[in-house]
Scaffold this motif. Structure first.
Motif, PDB file in Angstrom:
ATOM      1  N   ARG A  78      -7.569  -0.696  -2.312  1.00 32.29           N
ATOM      2  CA  ARG A  78      -7.800   0.720  -2.022  1.00 32.29           C
ATOM      3  C   ARG A  78      -8.070   1.531  -3.295  1.00 32.29           C
ATOM      4  O   ARG A  78      -8.968   2.386  -3.318  1.00 32.29           O
ATOM      5  CB  ARG A  78      -6.581   1.292  -1.298  1.00 32.29           C
TER       6      ARG A  78
ATOM      7  N   ALA B  34      -3.465  -4.809  -0.649  1.00 32.67           N
ATOM      8  CA  ALA B  34      -4.053  -3.608  -0.039  1.00 32.67           C
ATOM      9  C   ALA B  34      -4.135  -2.449  -1.022  1.00 32.67           C
ATOM     10  O   ALA B  34      -5.105  -1.674  -0.999  1.00 32.67           O
ATOM     11  CB  ALA B  34      -3.245  -3.206   1.197  1.00 32.67           C
TER      12      ALA B  34
ATOM     13  N   HIS C 167      -6.385 -12.395   2.182  1.00 40.07           N
ATOM     14  CA  HIS C 167      -6.800 -11.031   1.858  1.00 40.07           C
ATOM     15  C   HIS C 167      -6.304 -10.703   0.462  1.00 40.07           C
ATOM     16  O   HIS C 167      -5.495 -11.424  -0.121  1.00 40.07           O
ATOM     17  CB  HIS C 167      -6.217 -10.037   2.870  1.00 40.07           C
TER      18      HIS C 167
ATOM     19  N   GLU D  57      -5.779  -5.929   7.217  1.00 38.85           N
ATOM     20  CA  GLU D  57      -6.429  -6.466   6.021  1.00 38.85           C
ATOM     21  C   GLU D  57      -7.002  -7.851   6.283  1.00 38.85           C
ATOM     22  O   GLU D  57      -8.114  -8.171   5.854  1.00 38.85           O
ATOM     23  CB  GLU D  57      -5.423  -6.514   4.859  1.00 38.85           C
TER      24      GLU D  57
ATOM     25  N   LEU E 157       0.840  -1.205   0.000  1.00 38.96           N
ATOM     26  CA  LEU E 157       0.000   0.000   0.000  1.00 38.96           C
ATOM     27  C   LEU E 157       0.867   1.244   0.000  1.00 38.96           C
ATOM     28  O   LEU E 157       0.624   2.195  -0.756  1.00 38.96           O
ATOM     29  CB  LEU E 157      -0.919  -0.011   1.220  1.00 38.96           C
TER      30      LEU E 157
ATOM     31  N   THR F 184      -0.443  -3.297   9.077  1.00 42.62           N
ATOM     32  CA  THR F 184      -1.266  -3.120   7.873  1.00 42.62           C
ATOM     33  C   THR F 184      -1.801  -4.457   7.400  1.00 42.62           C
ATOM     34  O   THR F 184      -2.986  -4.597   7.069  1.00 42.62           O
ATOM     35  CB  THR F 184      -0.445  -2.461   6.754  1.00 42.62           C
TER      36      THR F 184
END
Length: 390
Positions: A285, A281, A278, A99, A56, A95
């Motif tokens: 986003r 990220a 997951h 997630e 991210l 982070t």
């Protein structure tokens, strides 16, 4: 998307921390090196963001112009081939944990969230997609075995789908996730079938209706969970990635309910090389909110006692070539698009297409077409592939 300030490079590039240098050693990528796939870091804050936010932070720093790379696709290929992207996530533990928790505790693809991906991605502007895609506006992997252009690859993909489904004149076909109507139009025009196509994108519905106006095609703005009726064939191309693991059971139960006993269901989806808790990220986003790429085991578990697998075709390397063709077209169209979209959008779109190309080139990403049937079916299915060009 909101305007983003593009940072200007410092006069002297900051030295990287040993942690990142050591991590990249196995990939052949050198920070501030001279190879086309080496990244050029212009601000020291990049290192902090990568170490604390993982992919991210890396992606956001690129959008803001704090680092660059001549061959971004090759950078991602080398990083993903060595699974460095996963190790980066391990360093950015908070982070990553966030997630995992978000995907574990919440149904990110619940009915009230179904339209979010359309609003953020598919409805950004048809001009971007018209510039980037082929004339059928197929926003999914082309089939390049006997193709030399994007136009040929997408036509061949559409036609291969029709032949795998054994479409017959008069068939009633459901397309779950019809995009801008390219496949619906192809099926109705070339195979004489009736099509019901659904989408969660207002922009896609408008264009698809226009493109299929003279054909027996009904394009509806609808979530798949709200469907009723019976269909001879069902097809879903590039939509399953938005379903989410918590909804796999209801997705396949819905398809099973809608498909006639002797029918066929073709599922075209990106697949991940392993089960992931997951999604990336940055992709979540900025590009596809609430998405989830399935693994092979997740699909087989979800279809058990619902469908039999008649055919499983993997042509993942073709997505790399498709993405690079999209980038070439988008980049050539940018002089016109730049009057509507800013530089941060250009860098975001480049990062998106290049990291996805690297994903498939590194073979983390696959492209699967499954042909499924009910156990009640009495048809004998013969797997097919396009014959070599004579």
């Amino acid at each position: 998307m909101p305007k983003t300030t593009i940072h200007h490079p410092l006069a002297q590039q900051p030295a990287p921390p040993e942690t990142l240098t050591r991590l990249l050693a196995a990939t052949g990528v050198t920070i501030n090196g001279h190879a086309p796939w080496d990244i050029q870091v212009y601000e020291e804050s990049v290192y902090r963001d990568v170490l604390t936010k993982g992919t991210l932070g890396l992606g956001q720093a690129f959008i803001e112009g704090r680092w660059d790379c001549k061959r971004l696709d090759e950078f991602f290929h080398r990083v993903m081939r060595a699974d460095i992207d996963e190790k980066m996530g391990g360093m950015a533990k908070l982070t990553l944990l966030g997630e995992v928790i978000r995907h574990s505790l919440f149904n990110l693809q619940a009915p009230h969230r179904a339209y979010q991906v359309a609003q953020q991605h598919y409805d950004i502007g048809n001009d971007v997609f018209e510039a980037m895609l082929d004339s059928s506006m197929s926003y999914s992997c082309g089939y390049w075995q006997h193709a030399s252009t994007l136009e040929e690859a997408q036509f061949n993909k559409l036609d291969m789908i029709c032949r795998k489904l054994d479409l017959q004149p008069g068939d009633r076909v459901l397309e779950i996730g019809c995009g801008w109507g390219g496949l619906a139009r192809h099926m109705a025009k070339h195979y004489g079938v009736q099509v019901v196509g659904i989408t969660v994108s207002v922009e896609q519905q408008t264009v698809a209706k226009e493109r299929c106006a003279e054909l027996p095609v009904d394009i509806q703005l609808k979530d798949y969970r709200d469907l009723h009726g019976q269909f001879d064939k069902i097809v879903s191309v590039g939509m399953f990635e938005h379903v989410g693991q918590k909804n796999y059971a209801i997705y396949f139960a819905t398809a099973h309910r809608l498909l006639k006993d002797n029918g066929l269901f073709l599922l075209h989806t990106i697949g991940n090389h392993k089960t992931a808790l997951h999604t990336d990220a940055w992709i979540d986003r900025h590009i596809f909110p609430n998405g989830k790429v399935p693994s092979a085991s997740e699909i087989t578990q979800a279809i058990e006692q619902k469908f039999l697998i008649e055919d499983w075709h993997n042509f993942g390397p073709d997505y790399d070539r498709t993405l690079m063709a999209w980038w070439d077209k988008f980049n050539r169209a940018w002089p016109e698009l730049q009057f509507k979209y800013d530089e941060s959008f250009y860098r975001m779109w480049k990062y998106y297409l290049m990291c996805c190309a690297g994903y498939f080139r590194a073979r983390q990403g696959q492209l699967w077409q499954l042909v499924l049937s009910k156990r009640q079916s009495n048809r004998v299915y013969r797997s097919m592939r396009p014959l070599p060009v004579s």
